[in-house]
Design an enzyme around this catalytic site. Sequence first.
Site, PDB file in Angstrom:
ATOM      1  N   VAL A  14      -9.682  17.154 -20.165  1.00  9.45           N
ATOM      2  CA  VAL A  14      -9.550  16.829 -21.589  1.00  9.45           C
ATOM      3  C   VAL A  14      -8.181  17.266 -22.121  1.00  9.45           C
ATOM      4  O   VAL A  14      -7.507  16.494 -22.824  1.00  9.45           O
ATOM      5  CB  VAL A  14     -10.698  17.464 -22.414  1.00  9.45           C
ATOM      6  CG1 VAL A  14     -10.569  17.070 -23.875  1.00  9.45           C
ATOM      7  CG2 VAL A  14     -12.055  17.019 -21.873  1.00  9.45           C
ATOM      8  N   LYS A 105     -19.354  21.986 -26.219  1.00  7.29           N
ATOM      9  CA  LYS A 105     -20.736  21.989 -26.764  1.00  7.29           C
ATOM     10  C   LYS A 105     -21.531  23.190 -26.296  1.00  7.29           C
ATOM     11  O   LYS A 105     -22.382  23.708 -27.025  1.00  7.29           O
ATOM     12  CB  LYS A 105     -21.484  20.703 -26.402  1.00  7.29           C
ATOM     13  CG  LYS A 105     -21.624  20.431 -24.904  1.00  7.29           C
ATOM     14  CD  LYS A 105     -20.774  19.282 -24.501  1.00  7.29           C
ATOM     15  CE  LYS A 105     -20.593  19.177 -23.008  1.00  7.29           C
ATOM     16  NZ  LYS A 105     -19.674  18.119 -22.636  1.00  7.29           N
ATOM     17  N   VAL A 132     -19.813  16.358 -28.969  1.00  3.64           N
ATOM     18  CA  VAL A 132     -21.015  15.524 -28.812  1.00  3.64           C
ATOM     19  C   VAL A 132     -20.613  14.062 -28.663  1.00  3.64           C
ATOM     20  O   VAL A 132     -19.868  13.529 -29.489  1.00  3.64           O
ATOM     21  CB  VAL A 132     -21.965  15.657 -30.032  1.00  3.64           C
ATOM     22  CG1 VAL A 132     -23.214  14.811 -29.817  1.00  3.64           C
ATOM     23  CG2 VAL A 132     -22.353  17.106 -30.269  1.00  3.64           C
ATOM     24  N   GLY A 134     -18.647  12.348 -26.760  1.00  9.35           N
ATOM     25  CA  GLY A 134     -17.258  11.947 -26.464  1.00  9.35           C
ATOM     26  C   GLY A 134     -16.596  11.138 -27.555  1.00  9.35           C
ATOM     27  O   GLY A 134     -16.340  11.641 -28.648  1.00  9.35           O
ATOM     28  N   ILE A 136     -17.580   8.786 -29.488  1.00  8.34           N
ATOM     29  CA  ILE A 136     -18.330   8.299 -30.656  1.00  8.34           C
ATOM     30  C   ILE A 136     -18.170   9.314 -31.794  1.00  8.34           C
ATOM     31  O   ILE A 136     -18.509  10.478 -31.614  1.00  8.34           O
ATOM     32  CB  ILE A 136     -19.842   8.158 -30.337  1.00  8.34           C
ATOM     33  CG1 ILE A 136     -20.066   7.301 -29.094  1.00  8.34           C
ATOM     34  CG2 ILE A 136     -20.587   7.601 -31.540  1.00  8.34           C
ATOM     35  CD1 ILE A 136     -21.518   7.245 -28.644  1.00  8.34           C
ATOM     36  N   GLU A 190     -21.554  16.451 -11.823  1.00 11.37           N
ATOM     37  CA  GLU A 190     -20.993  17.705 -11.307  1.00 11.37           C
ATOM     38  C   GLU A 190     -21.776  18.123 -10.063  1.00 11.37           C
ATOM     39  O   GLU A 190     -22.886  17.660  -9.827  1.00 11.37           O
ATOM     40  CB  GLU A 190     -21.166  18.807 -12.362  1.00 11.37           C
ATOM     41  CG  GLU A 190     -20.619  18.481 -13.719  1.00 11.37           C
ATOM     42  CD  GLU A 190     -19.186  18.911 -13.902  1.00 11.37           C
ATOM     43  OE1 GLU A 190     -18.744  19.784 -13.154  1.00 11.37           O
ATOM     44  OE2 GLU A 190     -18.517  18.352 -14.784  1.00 11.37           O
ATOM     45  N   LYS A 205     -26.099  19.147 -27.056  1.00  7.91           N
ATOM     46  CA  LYS A 205     -25.566  18.169 -28.015  1.00  7.91           C
ATOM     47  C   LYS A 205     -26.602  17.821 -29.086  1.00  7.91           C
ATOM     48  O   LYS A 205     -26.273  17.735 -30.281  1.00  7.91           O
ATOM     49  CB  LYS A 205     -25.151  16.894 -27.266  1.00  7.91           C
ATOM     50  CG  LYS A 205     -24.041  17.137 -26.253  1.00  7.91           C
ATOM     51  CD  LYS A 205     -23.884  15.934 -25.345  1.00  7.91           C
ATOM     52  CE  LYS A 205     -22.823  16.155 -24.295  1.00  7.91           C
ATOM     53  NZ  LYS A 205     -22.833  15.107 -23.259  1.00  7.91           N
ATOM     54  N   GLY A 304     -15.405  11.648 -20.429  1.00  7.70           N
ATOM     55  CA  GLY A 304     -14.227  11.111 -19.754  1.00  7.70           C
ATOM     56  C   GLY A 304     -12.981  11.471 -20.525  1.00  7.70           C
ATOM     57  O   GLY A 304     -13.024  11.807 -21.713  1.00  7.70           O
TER      58      GLY A 304
END
Length: 434
Positions: A14, A105, A132, A134, A136, A190, A205, A304
């Site tokens: 990120v 989060k 929460v 990504g 949106i 993961e 979230k 992502g």
Amino acid sequence: MRQVNLAIIGGGTVGGGVFQALQRNGALMASRLGMELRVARVAVRDVRKARAVKIPAGLLTDDWKAAISDPQVNLVVELMGGTTTARKVVLAALRQGKPVVTANKALLSAHGKELFAAAQKHGANLYYEASVAGGIPIIKVLREGLVGNRITRLYGIVNGTCNYILSRMKLEGADFSAVLADAQRLGYAETPPDLDIDGHDAAHKIGILASLAHGFWVNPKQIYTEGIRAVTGQDIEFAGQLGYTIKLLGVVKRHDEQRAVQVSVYPALVPNSHVLANVNGVFNAVYVRGDVVGDTLYYGRGAGQDATASAVLSDLADAALDLKSGVKSRVAPFVPHERDGRVLPLAEAISRYYVRLNVADKPGTLAKIAAILGRARIGMSSVIQPEGHEGKSVPLILMIHDATNTAMAKAMSQISRLPVIKGAPTLIRVESFE
Ligand SMILES: NC(=O)c1ccc[n+]([C@@H]2O[C@H](COP(=O)([O-])OP(=O)(O)OC[C@H]3O[C@@H](n4cnc5c(N)ncnc54)[C@H](OP(=O)(O)O)[C@@H]3O)[C@@H](O)[C@H]2O)c1
């Protein structure tokens, strides 16, 4: 033009994405905001590490304390993850009166109350759009766009890994473990995958969204959480034959009569006619019903590099505008306004169910099951014996009307003790979106 000088703590997926996005769209943002966003420091663990996104060596440091205390830095961006050092980073910045943007989060879920109190005490805002769903902008939706509504229902598909696995199981008839292995190979899951597939990431979230929607901080321990490990290809197939798709849903329902809010995460059968049944792959969606606006839907990439960076940029813009206008927090990070807010224990909640039993293929079996459900006053809306199954035991699907979770658990424990029942029953809730 005035400048905002950023210390970004974390230069991984990120952090790198934010750095890259600022290079791409920094000038556009500056023209829109009338403020220039300038990266002053990027703190990482290892400054010599090769990075997918190149960050100039002169910006890198392995000393996060020095980065946030740098007198020219007036906005701190926590993108390191985890809950221990990240908590120290956020608190240290807030104590210096520096606003903080975070995508974390897990940190908010565990320490949100403390961090919001620190933000208020030190007059520095905390922004967390990227925490929460990504890309949106759902935090902005709840805090600003729908501020004039009481939120009566909120349903979220907020874990891309689970949605990817369930979508592929449905579309390809693939097995859970095979799809999980593939998801790990492609970087969608993961290793170990527990945080995602056991529902905990979704619970972090959903807890944040429920808190914002209902005005009291939801303790993550109160969120009933069930992941997707127990969902089989057979259940996905049978649900499909009945007109449903199985999704991992975050469910937040306001129950006025019980003066409580249900906050839970579990796999659920979603009618194929409902828009959430068609949210596939790594995509997320949040469906929100407000008492004034009615039903609304928000859809996009839930994680992502780029999607998350987009949410961080939105927070950077808000923080920059607050700094520009000298307003410490135009929108406070969290406003507790429901003093008596209560999470409804799932035992008290009412659900519909899909039940799959393996039963001995003998006459009278259904009567025995129906008798137990009848005594518990639990109604069946349909019973299906899927065709093409032969042998000593065969699947039997029951669709159950509204029943409390307590009544259902009791009835199922009695049913599973019947000699005609082979193996443990499978229970999946059915969501009607009423
Ligand atoms: N990845 C996503 O799609 C996504 C989506 C939404 C939210 N998030 C959240 O965003 C945050 C970051 O996730 P990520 O995927 O970017 O993680 P990541 O790729 O593992 O990056 C973490 C970064 O933090 C740095 N770091 C770790 N400990 C440090 C320390 N003590 N001092 C200084 N730097 C330190 C690491 O340095 P090195 O590079 O030197 O190791 C790395 O650059 C998490 O809270 C995550 O939940 C991620």
